[in-house]
Design a protein around this motif. Structure first.
Motif, PDB file in Angstrom:
ATOM      1  N   SER A  69       0.860  -1.188   0.000  1.00 39.40           N
ATOM      2  CA  SER A  69       0.000   0.000   0.000  1.00 39.40           C
ATOM      3  C   SER A  69       0.892   1.232   0.000  1.00 39.40           C
ATOM      4  O   SER A  69       1.912   1.264   0.684  1.00 39.40           O
ATOM      5  N   ARG A  89      -0.415   5.461  -5.551  1.00 36.00           N
ATOM      6  CA  ARG A  89      -1.077   4.219  -5.979  1.00 36.00           C
ATOM      7  C   ARG A  89      -0.398   3.592  -7.200  1.00 36.00           C
ATOM      8  O   ARG A  89      -0.354   2.376  -7.343  1.00 36.00           O
ATOM      9  N   THR A 141      -3.153  -2.864  -2.504  1.00 27.69           N
ATOM     10  CA  THR A 141      -4.457  -2.610  -1.885  1.00 27.69           C
ATOM     11  C   THR A 141      -4.823  -1.136  -2.059  1.00 27.69           C
ATOM     12  O   THR A 141      -3.973  -0.308  -2.373  1.00 27.69           O
ATOM     13  N   ASN A 152      -4.183   1.592   3.378  1.00 25.13           N
ATOM     14  CA  ASN A 152      -3.279   0.980   4.351  1.00 25.13           C
ATOM     15  C   ASN A 152      -4.045   0.004   5.241  1.00 25.13           C
ATOM     16  O   ASN A 152      -3.565  -1.087   5.559  1.00 25.13           O
ATOM     17  N   ALA A 209      -4.579  -3.244   3.619  1.00 24.49           N
ATOM     18  CA  ALA A 209      -3.336  -4.023   3.500  1.00 24.49           C
ATOM     19  C   ALA A 209      -3.064  -4.856   4.743  1.00 24.49           C
ATOM     20  O   ALA A 209      -2.585  -5.983   4.656  1.00 24.49           O
TER      21      ALA A 209
END
Ligand SMILES: NC(=O)c1ccc[n+]([C@@H]2O[C@H](COP(=O)([O-])OP(=O)(O)OC[C@H]3O[C@@H](n4cnc5c(N)ncnc54)[C@H](OP(=O)(O)O)[C@@H]3O)[C@@H](O)[C@H]2O)c1
Length: 273
Positions: free
Chosen positions: A36, A40, A55, A58, A61
């Motif tokens: 994460s 991105r 993911t 956070n 994740a």
């Protein structure tokens, strides 16, 4: 290698992505690794290249993993851990690579007990699988936490265990050390050029010489002073070169450099306290 369980990397910049890649290369199943990052596209790129799972957040994740690796810059460690705290349980082990952030701070911000937290100090050669990392283990650290932390780094780095009070010393030596060696390499090559070699030849001979000397110490588990004696014959070339280094206090300068960096590391940690 110990099974590190399922792992979430929070932050996949230079260090986080190198550690994740190292684990995949060491045959840890990629589908057990979550990544994460606020960037991105960095997380997605890593996922496409390695098969790890990127993911959307956070929190997502860390939801179904055993080990969380905190690999964000120290300035954002507090906010990231406070965001993660509601999703963390005593099943999780938190491994932090954030410079200057103490185990006590990590515990306060994450809500985890110190026995589930391992603070570490890696160095940049882990990017090419030749790192050196110290992991801070105390009598309070759970055995499985220490083992999982070790497993995160073993694919890319030599791993040593120290008391947390020595992390600043590690920072001064192996954390900052690659920069000292780069400076030495530049100087070694400059010397070769001053003696008549081309830049290209001087730089490659210098780098291979440092690599070869370091590998000799490691492979033979030998004392550097003894190895130095072996290449120094009376009245020869090496003694002439070493004489200049001693006269210019090379050894004292390096010792003081490590101490200065360790002191600075301590000052920076205190400033974030
Ligand atoms: N590099 C070294 O020599 C070295 C050595 C030892 C230890 N360390 C430690 O390693 C840690 C990482 O260093 P690095 O060089 O890998 O830094 P980096 O390349 O900047 O990577 C950190 C990543 O974390 C992301 N990030 C920022 N805020 C986030 C958040 N809230 N949630 C998730 N991801 C977030 C950053 O994204 P953005 O770019 O979008 O902000 C970036 O991609 C640092 O704490 C440093 O102290 C580094």
């Amino acid at each position: 290698m110990t099974d590190p369980g399922a792992i979430a990397f929070i932050g996949v910049g230079r260090m986080g992505s190198a550690l994740a890649r190292g684990l995949v290369a060491a045959a840890v199943p990629a589908d057990r690794i979550r990544v994460s990052d606020t960037d991105r596209s960095a997380a997605r790129r890593l996922a496409e290249e390695t098969g790890v799972r990127a993911t959307e957040s956070n929190r997502e994740a860390v939801s179904d993993v055993d080990t969380v690796v905190l690999a964000v810059k120290p300035q954002v460690a507090k906010s990231v851990l406070q965001e993660l705290a509601p999703a963390l349980t005593e099943h999780h082990v938190l491994v932090s690579i954030a410079a200057g952030i103490s185990t006590a701070q990590l515990a306060a911000w994450s809500g985890l007990g110190v026995r589930r937290i391992v603070r570490t100090m890696p160095n940049t050669p882990c990017l090419i699988g030749a790192g050196a990392v110290a992991i801070a283990i105390s009598p309070e650290t759970d055995a499985d936490a220490a083992e999982r932390a070790r497993a995160i780094f073993e694919p890319t780095s030599l791993v040593v265990t120290v008391e947390e009070r020595l992390i600043d010393a590690v920072t001064g030596l192996s954390g900052s050390g690659p920069a000292y060696v780069f400076l030495f390499l530049e100087a070694l090559a400059d010397g070769g050029m001053a003696a008549g070699l081309s830049r290209e030849t001087a730089e490659s001979l210098a780098a291979q010489t440092v690599l070869g000397a370091a590998k000799t110490v490691i492979d033979l588990a030998a004392d550097p002073a003894q190895l130095r004696d072996q290449v120094t014959s009376p009245g020869g070339t090496t003694v002439a070169g070493l004489g200049v280094l001693e006269e210019r206090k090379f050894r004292a300068a390096v010792v003081e450099a490590v101490q200065a960096a360790a002191r600075r590391s301590q000052e920076l940690s205190e400033a974030t306290g």
